[in-house]
Enzyme design. Sequence first.
Site, mmCIF file in Angstrom:
data_model
loop_
_atom_site.group_PDB
_atom_site.id
_atom_site.type_symbol
_atom_site.label_atom_id
_atom_site.label_comp_id
_atom_site.label_asym_id
_atom_site.label_seq_id
_atom_site.Cartn_x
_atom_site.Cartn_y
_atom_site.Cartn_z
ATOM 1 N N GLY A 10 0.826 -1.201 0.000
ATOM 2 C CA GLY A 10 0.000 0.000 0.000
ATOM 3 C C GLY A 10 0.862 1.253 0.000
ATOM 4 O O GLY A 10 0.483 2.295 0.526
ATOM 5 N N GLY A 13 -0.386 4.912 -1.165
ATOM 6 C CA GLY A 13 -1.504 5.563 -0.498
ATOM 7 C C GLY A 13 -1.079 6.736 0.365
ATOM 8 O O GLY A 13 0.102 7.096 0.443
ATOM 9 N N GLY A 16 0.986 5.245 3.180
ATOM 10 C CA GLY A 16 2.014 4.391 2.598
ATOM 11 C C GLY A 16 3.149 5.152 1.958
ATOM 12 O O GLY A 16 4.328 4.784 2.105
ATOM 13 N N ARG A 35 1.237 -3.752 -7.182
ATOM 14 C CA ARG A 35 0.103 -4.588 -7.571
ATOM 15 C C ARG A 35 -0.329 -4.287 -9.008
ATOM 16 O O ARG A 35 -0.202 -3.146 -9.466
ATOM 17 C CB ARG A 35 -1.057 -4.372 -6.602
ATOM 18 N N LYS A 44 -0.158 6.945 -9.167
ATOM 19 C CA LYS A 44 0.504 5.891 -8.394
ATOM 20 C C LYS A 44 1.728 5.349 -9.123
ATOM 21 O O LYS A 44 2.752 5.048 -8.498
ATOM 22 C CB LYS A 44 -0.488 4.773 -8.087
ATOM 23 N N LYS A 138 -10.818 -4.618 12.857
ATOM 24 C CA LYS A 138 -9.392 -4.505 13.172
ATOM 25 C C LYS A 138 -9.004 -5.482 14.275
ATOM 26 O O LYS A 138 -7.903 -6.048 14.249
ATOM 27 C CB LYS A 138 -9.055 -3.069 13.567
ATOM 28 N N ARG A 142 -6.245 -8.516 14.324
ATOM 29 C CA ARG A 142 -5.254 -8.706 15.394
ATOM 30 C C ARG A 142 -5.279 -10.144 15.906
ATOM 31 O O ARG A 142 -4.222 -10.748 16.138
ATOM 32 C CB ARG A 142 -5.528 -7.735 16.545
#
Length: 255
Positions: A10, A13, A16, A35, A44, A138, A142
């Site tokens: 990423g 971004g 990122g 990607r 990008k 999230k 984890r």
Amino acid sequence: MEKSKVLVVGGTGFVGRRIVVASLALGYPTFVLMRPEISLDVDKVQALLSFKAQGARLVEASLDDRARLVAAVRQVDVVVSALSGTHHRSQTVLLQHKLVEAIKEAGNIKRFIPSEFGTDPSRMGHALEPGRVIFEEKMELRRAIEAAKIPHTYISANCFAAYFCPNLAQMGTLLPPKDKVRVYGDGNVKVIFVDEDDVATYTIKSLDDPRTLNKTIYLRPPENILTQNELIAKWEKLSGNVIEKIYIPVDEWLQ
């Protein structure tokens, strides 16, 4: 001590890009996952070429291609995920779980930092919908990381300054108000605002630090802890203008 090889996922971004720049600036051998879908985005692609010119190595792999993703992970020591929340939420969660499975299969990663960077989800069990589902997802990630026994560090950066300072902490805009500002509740709740470049720098600095292994890092610069009223006062002092405050009671705000 030899610095770890870092793979940023990423890397084009909002966060990122800053993580890639910080990694290069701090002298880490930096790899950026490239990607296939990125090839259709000029901005990008230009960012990736800029990283390459600065010394980063671009690694072609898709999060949907398990074999190539595992091969990419095996080239490095550390993986930092900065997959953007601007994706459809469930898609972002799915992609991160695919990354966790690849890291588990590769078996060589010394540290993984998942894409969080906001409020600590483990402290947000009281959050209201629709926001609560974000924190629950999230926490699911984890649990997957910990079940796979992947060495990790979680970064809690609270509120990104670029999203909450220029607009004086108002929802629905990123621009500063000209004459009126909405104040939520009494405006006296403390908020931690953190510069995004600092978030990236501290993220990279944590990678080889044994004190941060399997821990959560809280970024809380004392001078950056302000109420909305204090933030507004700073803007008024800088601009030389007094802004009309429209106070929105807590119950009305929650509605």
